[in-house]
Scaffold this active site. Structure first.
Site, PDB file in Angstrom:
ATOM      1  N   TYR A  87      84.058 149.718  18.340  1.00 29.91           N
ATOM      2  CA  TYR A  87      84.656 151.041  18.554  1.00 29.91           C
ATOM      3  C   TYR A  87      84.499 151.396  20.022  1.00 29.91           C
ATOM      4  O   TYR A  87      83.434 151.203  20.606  1.00 29.91           O
ATOM      5  CB  TYR A  87      83.941 152.103  17.700  1.00 29.91           C
ATOM      6  N   GLU A 115      91.026 156.376  22.291  1.00 33.30           N
ATOM      7  CA  GLU A 115      90.153 155.780  21.290  1.00 33.30           C
ATOM      8  C   GLU A 115      90.768 154.475  20.788  1.00 33.30           C
ATOM      9  O   GLU A 115      91.944 154.453  20.433  1.00 33.30           O
ATOM     10  CB  GLU A 115      89.996 156.767  20.132  1.00 33.30           C
TER      11      GLU A 115
END
Lengths: 386, 292
Positions: free
Chosen positions: A109, A197
């Site tokens: 992530y 993101e």
């Protein structure tokens, strides 16, 4: 402002981030055609809505071969997807992204946001990609690595390296990972983003680092200098009433109650919602007409609120500092007559020319209830809907 | 006394030509504020509203001895205006303009911090309603007629909530020492804590009303300061109990994105610090009366 996954991927790839092959489709036939341009047999048909968590909602379908792609596309197109981020109303799918399916051996992530307290951009990274990062953070906050970027010099290579080593990423991927991180940062900075993101950022079996999903949001206040980004807006993803209100220059957020609110000033508007709640009611909207409102703004605001069928009563709370209550009253009378307003209207006027404003309302012949204080107004409004 | 603004401030206006700038400059002059000049690039040497106009803030400071600036320049240019003021030696800068790009504000704050503390400009805003010390000075956009001299300080993120509180005090015959609008952008200059510190040492202020809202964590920091250092009563109100998560409620900064930023979570944190909380925004005057 939010954009779609495919748009974010296109932008990020220009900054050196590797993304799978893919193409946009507005129809099942186009989806099949797009798949032909992809080298692998296995593809994903991905619903493009402004929300994450699409897999769990059935918005991402693995396919192999024309028939499967056509079938998946046919089912997804026009479908209302309800994810944990969309709320119960869901979002309708108007666009599909057909993308090469990648085999991932590890998933990370990576996220870039502004930290309000530090007033700096912060990079967050985790070795537990794929899953919802908020859940992960709540379970195991230490698994999230954070690096703070100094605004005067921007993100440095050593910071990107530090993240790579901290995550325990295989050293053969060092260069790719550094390129990806620095690319994301430059995209954030150069495009006035508020969020970048990549989740998951995957390592494939052949050692490639690929962004399997990407999300970007942008600073509305900077869109004046980011024409390209402003053009990525997909109005179909926005609440039609909110969109209309924005076009009219109003500050409007639709909520799920039945008391329509018209207030001047964002702070007072927030306080009005609170008072309604304290009085036992539910506001239908947040609406700030601005501090220096003119009569035609009232007109636009009433028009916007009436378009929401759940509004059973209208509460007007005006504190005139730099504007004037008589203007507001004139605007109200005109709007009530023009739109034949049939729901009760409760009005609280205070500040500059409040007396004149009240007189205008009383002598106009339109049915309004004048309240003396904010609290009275809220209580009267709640009584009307009970 | 009062805080930040009194009769001594020599004020310049940046971005005076627009409708807002013109309107509020006139009001400040009528109020009695010592407005000494305007800065309009390329118009230096001329006059506007009977004030001398300079091309740069530097020129204005050199020629007039100005120490305070108020900014009405439009949002694409406001960041630049704040940095120009800091560079020119302005001590107190009030930025009325709001909706400024986040990254501009990040750079502005970084730039200001680069100055030595003794020379560093104090920034109020952006998105501020300004400062008023009744009877002394107005460097802001407050409707001054209902601000009377007295001993209550007001600090508000939202302009209109500050006006509302002042109006309630006016109706209840309670006066104000200074009222400051700190704005509700994502990144702002002066915070609640810094202003509580000033009110704490201001002889004329007996009690403070602090008007916060959803988004950010500065109310919680203020509550900790209150618990540990404040010698005067403070009552607080947090707007946005009814606001949903993730929706921007008018202000750029009024959005709940993280834990602790919702009204309920803030109120919880304030209670832990024993800060008195008003949950009804129509009773500010009654609530502060108890402490006077």
């Amino acid at each position: 402002m939010d954009i779609h996954e495919y748009q974010a991927k296109e932008l990020l790839s220009e900054f050196g981030v590797t993304v799978p092959q893919g193409g946009l489709a507005y129809s099942p036939a186009q989806a099949v055609y797009r798949a032909k341009g992809i080298e692998s047999e296995n593809v994903l048909v991905k619903a493009q809505i402004h929300s994450g968590a699409r897999t769990a909602a059935g918005g991402i379908v693995p396919c192999s071969g024309e028939d499967e792609i056509r079938k998946a596309a046919d089912e997804l197109m026009g479908k209302c997807l309800v994810t944990r981020q969309t709320g119960p109303k869901g979002q309708i799918v108007h666009r599909l992204y057909v993308e090469q399916q990648m085999d991932s051996v590890r998933e990370y992530y990576v996220g870039f946001v502004l930290d309000r307290q530090m007033e700096r951009v912060v990079v967050m990274a985790s070795a537990d990609g794929g899953m919802n990062i908020e859940d992960r953070y709540n379970q195991k906050p230490e698994s999230l690595i954070r690096a703070v970027i100094e605004p005067a010099v921007g993100m440095q290579t050593f910071q990107a390296r530090w993240i790579v080593f901290k995550l325990g990423i295989d050293k053969s991927l060092l260069t790719q990972m550094v390129t990806t991180l620095l690319g994301c940062y430059r995209a954030f900075r150069d495009l006035d983003a508020t969020l970048v993101e990549i989740n998951p950022l995957a390592v494939t079996s052949d050692g490639q680092l690929v962004a399997l999903d990407a999300k970007m949001s942008f600073d509305d206040n900077a869109l004046f200098r980011r024409e390209r980004i402003a053009n990525l807006r997909d109005e179909a993803q926005e609440d039609p009433l909110s969109r209309k209100a924005t076009e009219r220059g109003l500050n409007y957020v639709r909520l799920d109650g039945d008391i329509g609110c018209l207030v001047n000033g964002a702070g007072l508007a927030l306080a009005t919602l609170d008072l309604i709640q304290v009085a036992g009611g539910k506001p239908a909207n947040f609406l700030d007409i601005g501090v220096g409102a003119q009569p035609d703004v009232v007109n636009k605001a009433i028009n916007t609120m009436l378009a929401d069928e759940s509004v059973k009563v209208i509460l007007v709370n005006i504190f005139a500092g730099t504007n004037r209550c008589d203007w507001i009253a004139e605007g109200l009378v005109a709007a009530i007559k023009k739109f034949n307003v049939s729901v009760p209207v409760i009005v609280r006027l205070a500040g500059t020319n409040a007396k004149t404003g009240k007189t205008i309302l009383q002598e106009s012949g339109v049915a309004v209830v004048i309240a003396e204080s904010m609290r009275d107004a809220a209580e009267l409004a709640v009584e009307q809907v009970k | 006394m009062s805080i930040l603004v009194d009769k001594q401030n020599k004020v310049i206006v940046q971005g005076m030509l627009g409708e807002k700038g013109t309107f509020h400059t006139k009001r400040m002059i009528e109020f009695g504020t010592n407005v000494v000049a305007g800065v309009i690039p390329e118009k230096g040497g001329s006059e506007y509203l009977n004030l001398p106009i300079f091309d740069t803030v530097c020129d204005a400071v050199e020629q007039t001895g100005a120490d305070t600036s108020i900014i009405f320049a439009s949002s694409p240019f406001a960041g630049d205006s704040m940095m120009e003021a800091a560079d020119a030696g302005i001590r107190l800068c009030i930025c009325i303009t709001g909706r400024i790009p986040q990254q501009d504000m990040m750079r502005v704050k970084r730039y200001i911090k680069g100055f030595d503390e003794s020379e560093r400009m104090q920034l109020i805003g952006p998105g501020s309603a300004g400062i008023i010390s009744p009877g002394k000075g107005l460097v802001g956009v407050m409707p001054s007629y209902f601000y009377r001299e007295g001993d209550v300080g007001i600090i508000a993120r939202a302009g209109t909530l500050g006006f509302e509180a002042a109006y309630q005090l006016h109706k209840a015959d309670i006066g104000i020492s200074t009222s400051v609008g700190i704005g509700s952008e994502t990144i702002t200059g002066t915070t609640f804590v810094e202003l509580l510190e000033r009110f704490n040492t201001d002889d004329e202020t007996k009690a403070v009303i602090m008007l916060g809202e959803i988004g950010g964590l500065q109310e919680v920091e203020a509550a900790r300061y209150f618990r540990d250092h404040m010698k005067k009563p403070v009552i607080s109100y947090i707007a946005g109990v009814a606001a949903p998560k993730g929706k921007r409620m008018g202000h750029a900064g009024a959005i709940i994105t993280a834990y602790g930023e919702s009204a309920a979570e803030k109120i919880e944190a304030l209670k832990e610090c024993n800060m008195p909380i008003v949950s009804d925004p129509s009773i500010f005057a009654e609530s502060i009366k108890e402490f006077l």
